[in-house]
Design a protein around this motif. Structure first.
Motif, PDB file in Angstrom:
ATOM      1  N   HIS A 231      50.438  29.379  28.353  1.00  0.00           N
ATOM      2  CA  HIS A 231      49.940  30.654  28.866  1.00  0.00           C
ATOM      3  C   HIS A 231      49.514  30.538  30.324  1.00  0.00           C
ATOM      4  O   HIS A 231      49.723  31.465  31.112  1.00  0.00           O
ATOM      5  N   GLU A 232      48.909  29.402  30.678  1.00  0.00           N
ATOM      6  CA  GLU A 232      48.461  29.229  32.059  1.00  0.00           C
ATOM      7  C   GLU A 232      49.627  29.299  33.044  1.00  0.00           C
ATOM      8  O   GLU A 232      49.480  29.798  34.160  1.00  0.00           O
ATOM      9  N   HIS A 233      50.805  28.791  32.624  1.00  0.00           N
ATOM     10  CA  HIS A 233      51.978  28.838  33.503  1.00  0.00           C
ATOM     11  C   HIS A 233      52.475  30.276  33.656  1.00  0.00           C
ATOM     12  O   HIS A 233      52.803  30.716  34.765  1.00  0.00           O
ATOM     13  N   ILE A 234      52.523  31.018  32.544  1.00  0.00           N
ATOM     14  CA  ILE A 234      52.932  32.434  32.602  1.00  0.00           C
ATOM     15  C   ILE A 234      51.967  33.208  33.501  1.00  0.00           C
ATOM     16  O   ILE A 234      52.380  34.037  34.322  1.00  0.00           O
ATOM     17  N   ALA A 235      50.683  32.917  33.353  1.00  0.00           N
ATOM     18  CA  ALA A 235      49.677  33.600  34.177  1.00  0.00           C
ATOM     19  C   ALA A 235      49.838  33.254  35.651  1.00  0.00           C
ATOM     20  O   ALA A 235      49.630  34.107  36.528  1.00  0.00           O
ATOM     21  N   HIS A 275      50.863  44.518  33.377  1.00  0.00           N
ATOM     22  CA  HIS A 275      50.704  43.393  32.450  1.00  0.00           C
ATOM     23  C   HIS A 275      50.743  42.066  33.202  1.00  0.00           C
ATOM     24  O   HIS A 275      50.010  41.131  32.871  1.00  0.00           O
ATOM     25  N   LEU A 276      51.619  41.969  34.213  1.00  0.00           N
ATOM     26  CA  LEU A 276      51.703  40.741  35.001  1.00  0.00           C
ATOM     27  C   LEU A 276      50.358  40.437  35.657  1.00  0.00           C
ATOM     28  O   LEU A 276      49.870  39.303  35.617  1.00  0.00           O
ATOM     29  N   ALA A 277      49.767  41.477  36.259  1.00  0.00           N
ATOM     30  CA  ALA A 277      48.484  41.283  36.940  1.00  0.00           C
ATOM     31  C   ALA A 277      47.380  40.963  35.950  1.00  0.00           C
ATOM     32  O   ALA A 277      46.518  40.107  36.200  1.00  0.00           O
ATOM     33  N   ARG A 278      47.388  41.634  34.807  1.00  0.00           N
ATOM     34  CA  ARG A 278      46.352  41.421  33.788  1.00  0.00           C
ATOM     35  C   ARG A 278      46.422  39.994  33.234  1.00  0.00           C
ATOM     36  O   ARG A 278      45.403  39.339  33.057  1.00  0.00           O
ATOM     37  N   ASP A 290      36.399  39.708  37.168  1.00  0.00           N
ATOM     38  CA  ASP A 290      35.892  39.904  35.810  1.00  0.00           C
ATOM     39  C   ASP A 290      35.352  41.313  35.605  1.00  0.00           C
ATOM     40  O   ASP A 290      35.190  41.758  34.466  1.00  0.00           O
ATOM     41  N   ASP A 291      35.043  42.023  36.709  1.00  0.00           N
ATOM     42  CA  ASP A 291      34.570  43.400  36.573  1.00  0.00           C
ATOM     43  C   ASP A 291      35.722  44.368  36.304  1.00  0.00           C
ATOM     44  O   ASP A 291      35.493  45.543  36.037  1.00  0.00           O
ATOM     45  N   ASP A 292      36.969  43.867  36.384  1.00  0.00           N
ATOM     46  CA  ASP A 292      38.145  44.702  36.128  1.00  0.00           C
ATOM     47  C   ASP A 292      39.124  43.937  35.225  1.00  0.00           C
ATOM     48  O   ASP A 292      40.225  43.568  35.628  1.00  0.00           O
ATOM     49  N   PRO A 293      38.736  43.667  33.949  1.00  0.00           N
ATOM     50  CA  PRO A 293      39.574  42.834  33.068  1.00  0.00           C
ATOM     51  C   PRO A 293      40.951  43.430  32.786  1.00  0.00           C
ATOM     52  O   PRO A 293      41.893  42.696  32.509  1.00  0.00           O
ATOM     53  N   LYS A 294      41.088  44.753  32.864  1.00  0.00           N
ATOM     54  CA  LYS A 294      42.392  45.383  32.629  1.00  0.00           C
ATOM     55  C   LYS A 294      43.211  45.523  33.911  1.00  0.00           C
ATOM     56  O   LYS A 294      44.303  46.076  33.897  1.00  0.00           O
ATOM     57  N   CYS A 295      42.682  45.018  35.006  1.00  0.00           N
ATOM     58  CA  CYS A 295      43.371  45.065  36.305  1.00  0.00           C
ATOM     59  C   CYS A 295      43.810  46.496  36.657  1.00  0.00           C
ATOM     60  O   CYS A 295      44.962  46.721  37.072  1.00  0.00           O
ATOM     61  N   MET A 296      42.902  47.430  36.519  1.00  0.00           N
ATOM     62  CA  MET A 296      43.225  48.818  36.827  1.00  0.00           C
ATOM     63  C   MET A 296      43.490  49.019  38.316  1.00  0.00           C
ATOM     64  O   MET A 296      44.151  49.976  38.713  1.00  0.00           O
ATOM     65  N   LYS A 297      42.978  48.106  39.151  1.00  0.00           N
ATOM     66  CA  LYS A 297      43.229  48.247  40.588  1.00  0.00           C
ATOM     67  C   LYS A 297      44.671  47.904  40.957  1.00  0.00           C
ATOM     68  O   LYS A 297      45.115  48.189  42.057  1.00  0.00           O
ATOM     69  N   PHE A 298      45.397  47.290  39.998  1.00  0.00           N
ATOM     70  CA  PHE A 298      46.826  47.023  40.196  1.00  0.00           C
ATOM     71  C   PHE A 298      47.592  47.979  39.281  1.00  0.00           C
ATOM     72  O   PHE A 298      47.961  47.641  38.153  1.00  0.00           O
ATOM     73  N   SER A 299      47.830  49.191  39.767  1.00  0.00           N
ATOM     74  CA  SER A 299      48.480  50.212  38.938  1.00  0.00           C
ATOM     75  C   SER A 299      48.948  51.357  39.835  1.00  0.00           C
ATOM     76  O   SER A 299      49.038  51.204  41.063  1.00  0.00           O
ATOM     77  N   PHE A 300      49.238  52.481  39.227  1.00  0.00           N
ATOM     78  CA  PHE A 300      49.658  53.672  39.969  1.00  0.00           C
ATOM     79  C   PHE A 300      48.612  54.765  39.810  1.00  0.00           C
ATOM     80  O   PHE A 300      47.979  54.888  38.757  1.00  0.00           O
ATOM     81  N   ASN A 301      48.469  55.558  40.861  1.00  0.00           N
ATOM     82  CA  ASN A 301      47.558  56.698  40.812  1.00  0.00           C
ATOM     83  C   ASN A 301      48.184  57.830  40.003  1.00  0.00           C
ATOM     84  O   ASN A 301      49.362  57.782  39.629  1.00  0.00           O
ATOM     85  N   GLY A 405      39.339  26.513  25.375  1.00  0.00           N
ATOM     86  CA  GLY A 405      39.486  27.269  26.606  1.00  0.00           C
ATOM     87  C   GLY A 405      38.361  28.273  26.774  1.00  0.00           C
ATOM     88  O   GLY A 405      37.729  28.716  25.818  1.00  0.00           O
ATOM     89  N   GLU A 406      38.097  28.646  28.015  1.00  0.00           N
ATOM     90  CA  GLU A 406      37.054  29.624  28.295  1.00  0.00           C
ATOM     91  C   GLU A 406      37.608  31.024  28.084  1.00  0.00           C
ATOM     92  O   GLU A 406      38.715  31.340  28.513  1.00  0.00           O
ATOM     93  N   LYS A 407      36.856  31.869  27.418  1.00  0.00           N
ATOM     94  CA  LYS A 407      37.308  33.234  27.155  1.00  0.00           C
ATOM     95  C   LYS A 407      37.270  34.044  28.446  1.00  0.00           C
ATOM     96  O   LYS A 407      36.275  34.057  29.156  1.00  0.00           O
ATOM     97  N   SER A 408      38.364  34.739  28.703  1.00  0.00           N
ATOM     98  CA  SER A 408      38.433  35.567  29.898  1.00  0.00           C
ATOM     99  C   SER A 408      37.655  36.862  29.652  1.00  0.00           C
ATOM    100  O   SER A 408      37.305  37.203  28.517  1.00  0.00           O
ATOM    101  N   ALA A 409      37.420  37.602  30.741  1.00  0.00           N
ATOM    102  CA  ALA A 409      36.721  38.883  30.619  1.00  0.00           C
ATOM    103  C   ALA A 409      37.521  39.839  29.736  1.00  0.00           C
ATOM    104  O   ALA A 409      36.953  40.616  28.961  1.00  0.00           O
ATOM    105  N   TYR A 410      38.849  39.765  29.816  1.00  0.00           N
ATOM    106  CA  TYR A 410      39.708  40.631  29.005  1.00  0.00           C
ATOM    107  C   TYR A 410      39.555  40.286  27.521  1.00  0.00           C
ATOM    108  O   TYR A 410      39.438  41.179  26.676  1.00  0.00           O
TER     109      TYR A 410
END
Length: 425
Positions: A231-235, A275-278, A290-301, A405-410
């Protein structure tokens, strides 16, 4: 059900063919005697030795004995394999099956195992036993032929099921307003272009969805595919592709020679990009935070325009290069080399590739696998990426596949949502 029936049918056919093949000269099962495998005695007698010389000789003898035992164990664990003997190769599911089988076999008394081996050798070598098996095979073949209509129906069903499961297809039919129904073979032509126009040792970075197609059709090295369990490589790939162009190039030049993206809408890379960014953020907490676990800042308006983070990313620029006003890649970093007829695939050459890192990756000494000859290799990254990799944290999935492994914010957010859902019930 179809897979189970096909396996059972294959077993019956194999069982029916075995006596025929044995009568035609195929080597049957050979029951190994209990003493086989031991080193033969030389027959020479050596007189007793005494003194320091004898002790000095004993020590190397003991060492060589230990070495011999270790070598024998290794040879038993990793036998010399033929190319077709995939089920005996180390690593993967087959090794797990072999381990389970060996544990079960160890529970059976040696006398029962010896009887089984003798009976099996008898069934493969005795002419009466072979004749009996041949009669049984004829009965099986007759039964199968009597079910011929149902067999053809089953085979047709399996074929249709296989076709329906073989998506994503690289060739489809689309409707053109002028030409009517036409064959859209952009993906196939794109992969063929890579095969015909890039060096044989070229490496292609793309999202993992296309890994098998890059390897199978384009015949080039892909950085990830559907069998990438790490998973770390995919991330890491997700983070690189969704990073700003310059930052992405700083990493890609040490990993790949070409960048491939699916474009043109309808499930292209921009549709998958959140999904790639998340996924990247699940291992690199500094990506979206960690304040944006769904990566909403990487999306479309809401109006379809990209957010600032999306607009700066390599992925967005590679898909929209010269298609949207003001959107283009820096030719000093990525050079467009091919776009397919309908614009479904775009390929860019990575400029200023690090030859030092490429040679480091190609060196067999730097390949790390879980066992010699194994298909599963965790791999290593060139030293030039140490700074990037230092930002990674081990990932623990909700199912906790990767222990410790450490749990991510997501992941924490998903667990909280599940907990609330259970409370509501």
């Amino acid at each position: 059900c179809s897979i189970g029936c096909a396996i059972w049918f294959g077993f019956l056919v194999d069982f029916a063919l075995q006596p025929v093949l044995l009568l035609l000269g195929k080597k049957g099962y050979k029951c190994k005697p209990s003493g086989e495998g031991q080193a033969p005695s030389s027959g020479k007698k050596e007189g007793p030795a005494s003194g320091k010389g004898a002790k000095a000789k004993e020590r190397p003898a003991e060492k060589s004995k230990d070495k011999g035992k270790k070598a024998a164990k290794q040879a038993e664990a990793l036998p010399e394999l033929q190319e077709f003997e995939e089920e005996h190769r180390p690593g993967g599911m087959m090794m797990i099956i072999r381990m389970i089988r060996s544990q079960i076999v160890a529970m059976i008394p040696e006398s029962a195992r010896r009887t089984f081996r003798e009976q099996r050798a008898f069934a493969d070598r005795n002419i009466v036993a072979l004749a009996t098996r041949l009669v049984l095979s004829a009965c099986i073949v007759f039964t199968i032929l009597s079910l011929k209509p149902k067999v053809f129906t089953f085979a047709n069903h399996c074929h249709n099921t296989a076709r329906s499961l073989s998506n994503p297809k690289v060739v489809t039919k689309i409707h053109d307003r002028v030409k009517g129904t036409v064959l859209m073979d952009d993906y196939l032509k794109g992969y063929q272009w890579i095969d015909q126009n890039t060096p044989k040792d070229a490496r292609v970075i793309a999202w993992w969805d296309y890994g098998y197609q890059i390897t199978g059709i384009a015949k080039r090295t892909s950085l990830a595919d559907g069998n990438t369990w790490n998973h770390e490589h995919i991330a890491t790939i997700g983070r690189i592709l969704s990073s700003p162009e310059k930052r992405a190039h700083n990493s890609i030049r040490h990993l790949a020679d070409y960048v491939l993206v699916w474009a043109g809408g309808g499930g292209d890379d921009l549709a998958k990009s959140p999904h790639l960014a998340r996924i990247g953020n699940s291992v690199f907490p500094d990506h979206c935070g960690d304040d944006d676990p769904k990566c909403m800042k990487f999306s479309f308006n809401a109006d379809g325009s990209p957010t600032p983070m999306m607009a700066k990313s390599l992925l967005y620029k590679a898909v929209k290069h010269n298609l949207v006003q003001g959107v283009h890649l820096d030719p000093r970093l990525f050079k467009e080399v091919h776009t397919t007829k309908y614009g479904k695939m775009r390929i860019y050459q990575v400029m200023n590739v690090s030859q030092e890192s490429k040679e480091w990756v190609a060196d067999p000494k730097n390949r790390v696998c879980d066992a010699p000859g194994s298909w599963y290799c965790v791999g290593q990254y060139p030293p030039a990426l140490d700074k990037l990799l230092a930002k990674r944290r081990n990932f623990a999935q909700v199912e906790d596949f990767n222990r410790g492994g450490e749990k991510s914010a997501y992941t924490r957010m998903i667990e909280q949502e599940r907990s609330r859902a259970r409370t509501d019930l």
